[in-house]
Design an enzyme around this catalytic site. Structure first.
Site, PDB file in Angstrom:
ATOM      1  N   LYS A 193       0.842  -1.201   0.000  1.00  0.00           N
ATOM      2  CA  LYS A 193       0.000   0.000   0.000  1.00  0.00           C
ATOM      3  C   LYS A 193       0.879   1.254   0.000  1.00  0.00           C
ATOM      4  O   LYS A 193       0.695   2.165  -0.791  1.00  0.00           O
ATOM      5  CB  LYS A 193      -0.917  -0.030   1.227  1.00  0.00           C
ATOM      6  CG  LYS A 193      -1.829   1.172   1.325  1.00  0.00           C
ATOM      7  CD  LYS A 193      -2.782   1.046   2.508  1.00  0.00           C
ATOM      8  CE  LYS A 193      -3.528   2.358   2.707  1.00  0.00           C
ATOM      9  NZ  LYS A 193      -4.428   2.341   3.842  1.00  0.00           N
ATOM     10  N   GLU A 218      10.485  -4.579   4.545  1.00  0.00           N
ATOM     11  CA  GLU A 218      10.556  -5.999   4.179  1.00  0.00           C
ATOM     12  C   GLU A 218      10.264  -6.181   2.679  1.00  0.00           C
ATOM     13  O   GLU A 218      10.973  -6.881   1.961  1.00  0.00           O
ATOM     14  CB  GLU A 218       9.539  -6.822   4.989  1.00  0.00           C
ATOM     15  CG  GLU A 218       9.840  -6.961   6.471  1.00  0.00           C
ATOM     16  CD  GLU A 218       9.242  -5.834   7.313  1.00  0.00           C
ATOM     17  OE1 GLU A 218       8.919  -4.764   6.756  1.00  0.00           O
ATOM     18  OE2 GLU A 218       9.119  -6.044   8.535  1.00  0.00           O
ATOM     19  N   GLY A 267      -4.834  -1.928   4.917  1.00  0.00           N
ATOM     20  CA  GLY A 267      -4.075  -3.079   4.409  1.00  0.00           C
ATOM     21  C   GLY A 267      -4.769  -4.399   4.689  1.00  0.00           C
ATOM     22  O   GLY A 267      -4.887  -5.267   3.822  1.00  0.00           O
ATOM     23  N   ARG A 268      -5.263  -4.567   5.915  1.00  0.00           N
ATOM     24  CA  ARG A 268      -5.872  -5.855   6.286  1.00  0.00           C
ATOM     25  C   ARG A 268      -7.279  -6.013   5.728  1.00  0.00           C
ATOM     26  O   ARG A 268      -7.922  -7.029   5.956  1.00  0.00           O
ATOM     27  CB  ARG A 268      -5.853  -6.002   7.814  1.00  0.00           C
ATOM     28  CG  ARG A 268      -6.461  -4.833   8.574  1.00  0.00           C
ATOM     29  CD  ARG A 268      -6.106  -4.883  10.050  1.00  0.00           C
ATOM     30  NE  ARG A 268      -6.567  -3.717  10.793  1.00  0.00           N
ATOM     31  CZ  ARG A 268      -5.888  -2.580  10.918  1.00  0.00           C
ATOM     32  NH1 ARG A 268      -4.728  -2.447  10.306  1.00  0.00           N
ATOM     33  NH2 ARG A 268      -6.351  -1.575  11.622  1.00  0.00           N
ATOM     34  N   GLU A 315      -4.901  -6.601  14.673  1.00  0.00           N
ATOM     35  CA  GLU A 315      -4.376  -5.280  14.289  1.00  0.00           C
ATOM     36  C   GLU A 315      -5.499  -4.241  14.368  1.00  0.00           C
ATOM     37  O   GLU A 315      -5.265  -3.067  14.616  1.00  0.00           O
ATOM     38  CB  GLU A 315      -3.761  -5.322  12.880  1.00  0.00           C
ATOM     39  CG  GLU A 315      -2.646  -4.303  12.693  1.00  0.00           C
ATOM     40  CD  GLU A 315      -1.909  -4.424  11.364  1.00  0.00           C
ATOM     41  OE1 GLU A 315      -2.533  -4.235  10.308  1.00  0.00           O
ATOM     42  OE2 GLU A 315      -0.697  -4.697  11.365  1.00  0.00           O
ATOM     43  N   HIS A 335      -5.895 -33.106  17.654  1.00  0.00           N
ATOM     44  CA  HIS A 335      -4.807 -33.951  18.161  1.00  0.00           C
ATOM     45  C   HIS A 335      -3.653 -33.114  18.674  1.00  0.00           C
ATOM     46  O   HIS A 335      -2.533 -33.608  18.792  1.00  0.00           O
ATOM     47  CB  HIS A 335      -4.359 -34.912  17.060  1.00  0.00           C
ATOM     48  CG  HIS A 335      -5.460 -35.856  16.674  1.00  0.00           C
ATOM     49  ND1 HIS A 335      -5.673 -37.043  17.329  1.00  0.00           N
ATOM     50  CD2 HIS A 335      -6.448 -35.745  15.753  1.00  0.00           C
ATOM     51  CE1 HIS A 335      -6.734 -37.650  16.809  1.00  0.00           C
ATOM     52  NE2 HIS A 335      -7.232 -36.875  15.848  1.00  0.00           N
ATOM     53  N   LYS A 363       9.398  -0.687  14.112  1.00  0.00           N
ATOM     54  CA  LYS A 363      10.009  -0.367  12.807  1.00  0.00           C
ATOM     55  C   LYS A 363      11.119   0.678  12.999  1.00  0.00           C
ATOM     56  O   LYS A 363      12.209   0.552  12.438  1.00  0.00           O
ATOM     57  CB  LYS A 363       8.958   0.233  11.866  1.00  0.00           C
ATOM     58  CG  LYS A 363       7.910  -0.729  11.363  1.00  0.00           C
ATOM     59  CD  LYS A 363       7.025  -0.003  10.355  1.00  0.00           C
ATOM     60  CE  LYS A 363       5.770  -0.770  10.023  1.00  0.00           C
ATOM     61  NZ  LYS A 363       4.853  -0.045   9.160  1.00  0.00           N
TER      62      LYS A 363
HETATM   63  O1  LIG Z   1       1.050  -2.758   2.233  1.00  0.00           O
HETATM   64  P1  LIG Z   1       2.141  -2.129   3.024  1.00  0.00           P
HETATM   65  O2  LIG Z   1       2.093  -0.638   3.001  1.00  0.00           O
HETATM   66  O3  LIG Z   1       3.485  -2.645   2.578  1.00  0.00           O
HETATM   67  O4  LIG Z   1       1.958  -2.528   4.535  1.00  0.00           O
HETATM   68  C1  LIG Z   1       2.026  -3.863   4.942  1.00  0.00           C
HETATM   69  C2  LIG Z   1       1.464  -4.054   6.314  1.00  0.00           C
HETATM   70  O5  LIG Z   1       2.203  -3.285   7.254  1.00  0.00           O
HETATM   71  C3  LIG Z   1       1.333  -2.771   8.242  1.00  0.00           C
HETATM   72  O6  LIG Z   1       1.211  -1.407   8.044  1.00  0.00           O
HETATM   73  C4  LIG Z   1       1.854  -3.032   9.605  1.00  0.00           C
HETATM   74  O7  LIG Z   1       3.179  -2.614   9.677  1.00  0.00           O
HETATM   75  C5  LIG Z   1       0.013  -3.467   7.998  1.00  0.00           C
HETATM   76  O8  LIG Z   1      -1.058  -2.761   8.479  1.00  0.00           O
HETATM   77  C6  LIG Z   1       0.042  -3.618   6.527  1.00  0.00           C
HETATM   78  O9  LIG Z   1      -0.896  -4.549   6.074  1.00  0.00           O
END
Ligand SMILES: O=P(O)(O)OC[C@H]1O[C@](O)(CO)[C@@H](O)[C@@H]1O
Length: 549
Positions: free
Chosen positions: A210, A216, A271-272, A357, A388, A508
């Site tokens: 987003k 990452e 995002g979620r 979240e 199990h 972060k």
């Molecule tokens: O889509 P992006 O901006 O890379 O964010 C990834 C994820 O990181 C977060 O902001 C949490 O750090 C989530 O809410 C989001 O889904």
């Protein structure tokens, strides 16, 4: 924007529930079923294709009535409308919350901040569909002219969990010639393992973020680009092998992806809450545009149910309120989601982000500390595997774990002898959890006295059963929307912002500070706490030893 509400726990409605919980203390599900022969039929509701049995919960008609009163006191009907209309209910980011617009039909209109968002949504959906069709047919080829059959989605959190969960869930609907891979962790082992044996000439990378600033994802995307260029030896290959999904065109261009190959979405999609936006591009390529649209229709049907059904019969509202009942009036801390369907193996993980979240908050909308518990820990695994592993604790442990059991009338594949056995297990577990086995029943089986206590099941463990006809694209959309709106219901009662996630920021920032301290040639002067300092020093020393040795 300042929002001031009365503390919900000081309302008469909350106090009435607290008093009612006292009155119900000691009541067993056996008593509730014993007193009402129709309970199993009447404590049920339907929403679109989902049949929901909430009779095995520790609630009475009075409980539900009081919970609905609480929802009204919290302004739930008004909040639902405010969300659907596009008001800026995400107050800490001053944004609308409009994931429901992502699945609005083409002929709908919704003007928000002067813009018809439904028209925008369908414009992107059409571009996604055209692109997906070209990739699926082989019309869109890689740099060397080969068909792209390996689709690697690079994203994390909402840009990974949703498309991954849904791609696994809808695997029976996927093109068998397409391999879908999801890389999320900044752990290089994730990328290395994902790309083992993969042919760069046949690989499409979808970089989904987003913000397009998530460390990452950007790190993984750079590694993927290096891998591709090392193999194909031509910078021009990026245009054929990389597309982006983002709200941030500037950052996409900065990364080196042509914005003509970018599929956009909007800041009003959390995002979620985003895998039914362009974030679902990898899913759409796997299952095709028609199945993707069928999924959207399922989402929309549940949205309509949520928006128009009276609270008393509104399934996401009921499940949300029953969750509030356990969390705030019965002292439970976790909530298990147990799908009896292997294709839903990632559904609990997806729901973890959606729920935790969203509702893992400790201040109200106006920033005051909450005086009550908010979101529970959400967890789960598919049945029967969980039976199990951890069901022992649910049956005989010391805490109450409310659980959702999700079952299906039809499997994707009718493998003889399996599906009825699977469903029998689901039903048996909810029956055993609710009614248990008394010491007298254990004794009647001839169990020696010293083992009676060990073999007794107290029962009274609450469950909700969700029964759907089959895990189709539409049903998946219905299920996800059901939980989205359940989370919204709870966030509204708790008067918290379910749409921000400031809690992920501090880690972060600190990671950005620590990274150079781990890699610097010169020993850095460390100013963390003594634990963090010592761990950094130990790690640095061990890394140097291994590179020097
Ligand atoms: O889509 P992006 O901006 O890379 O964010 C990834 C994820 O990181 C977060 O902001 C949490 O750090 C989530 O809410 C989001 O889904």
């Amino acid at each position: 924007m300042t929002v001031t509400h009365q503390d919900i726990s000081t309302t008469n409605q909350w106090q009435a529930l607290a008093a009612h919980a006292e009155e119900l203390k000691g009541t067993h599900l056996r008593d509730l079923f014993g007193a009402d022969a129709e309970r199993g039929a009447t404590f049920t509701a339907e929403a679109v294709d989902l049949y929901v049995d909430y009779s095995k919960n520790l609630v009475t008609d009075e409980t539900l009535g009081l919970l609905v009163d609480l929802a009204r006191a919290a302004g739930l009907p008004e909040r639902i409308e405010a969300m659907f209309r596009g008001e800026h209910i995400n107050v800490t980011e001053d944004r609308a919350v409009l994931h429901t617009a992502l699945r609005a039909p083409r002929d709908a209109t919704l003007v928000v901040d002067g813009q018809d968002v439904v028209a925008d949504v369908h414009e992107v959906l059409d571009r996604m569909a055209a692109f997906a069709a070209k990739v699926r047919s082989g019309e869109w080829t890689g740099h060397t002219g080969k068909r792209l059959t390996t689709i690697v989605n690079i994203g994390i959190g909402g840009s990974d969990l949703g498309p991954k969960m849904a791609t696994i869930a809808l695997q029976p609907y996927a093109d068998p010639d397409i391999t879908s891979i999801f890389v999320s962790n900044v752990d290089g082992d994730d990328m290395a393992a994902a790309l083992k044996g993969v042919d760069p000439e046949e690989t499409l990378f979808i970089v989904a973020s987003k913000t397009f600033t998530t460390i990452e994802t950007i790190t993984n995307a750079k590694t993927a680009r290096t891998w591709l260029l090392d193999a194909l030896g031509d910078g021009a290959a990026v245009a054929k092998h990389f597309v982006a999904v983002s709200t941030n065109a500037e950052k996409v261009a900065e990364f080196g992806i042509d914005t003509a190959n970018m599929f956009g979405f909007w800041d009003w999609v959390g995002g979620r809450y985003s895998y039914d936006s362009a974030v679902g591009l990898s899913l759409m390529i796997a299952v095709g545009p028609d199945n993707f649209r069928a999924m959207l229709a399922g989402f929309h049907a549940m949205d309509q149910h949520f928006r128009t059904t009276p609270l008393e019969r509104n399934v996401p509202v009921l499940l949300g309120l029953i969750g509030v009942w356990y969390r705030n009036f019965q002292g439970t801390a976790t909530h298990a989601v147990l799908p009896y369907n292997q294709y839903l193996s990632r559904f609990p993980a997806y729901l973890q982000q959606l729920d935790m979240e969203s509702n893992g908050k400790s201040v109200t909308l106006d920033g005051a500390p909450v005086t009550y518990q908010t979101g529970p820990v959400v967890w789960g695994e598919p049945g029967t595997n969980g039976q199990h592993a951890f069901y022992q604790l649910i049956h005989q442990g010391t805490q109450t774990v409310p659980a959702d059991f999700i079952g299906f009338v039809h499997p994707a594949d009718e493998v003889p002898g399996h599906h009825d056995l699977l469903t029998a297990n689901l039903l048996a577990q909810t029956e055993a959890l609710a009614f248990g086995k008394t010491p007298e029943e254990v004794r009647a089986d001839g169990v020696p006295e010293e083992l009676v206590a060990h073999k007794t099941f107290a029962g009274n463990h609450p469950t909700t059963t969700i029964l759907a006809p089959k895990l189709t694209p539409s049903v998946l959309g219905q299920l996800v929307a059901l939980y989205e709106h359940k989370v919204f219901t709870q966030g509204t009662v708790w008067n918290i912002n379910s749409f921000d996630q400031w809690g992920v920021e501090l880690g972060k920032v600190l990671a950005n500070r620590i990274t150079p301290e781990l890699t610097a040639d010169e020993a850095p002067s460390l100013t963390h706490d003594s634990s963090t300092n010592a761990l950094i020093e130990r790690y640095r020393a061990a890394r140097r030893e291994s590179t020097e040795g």
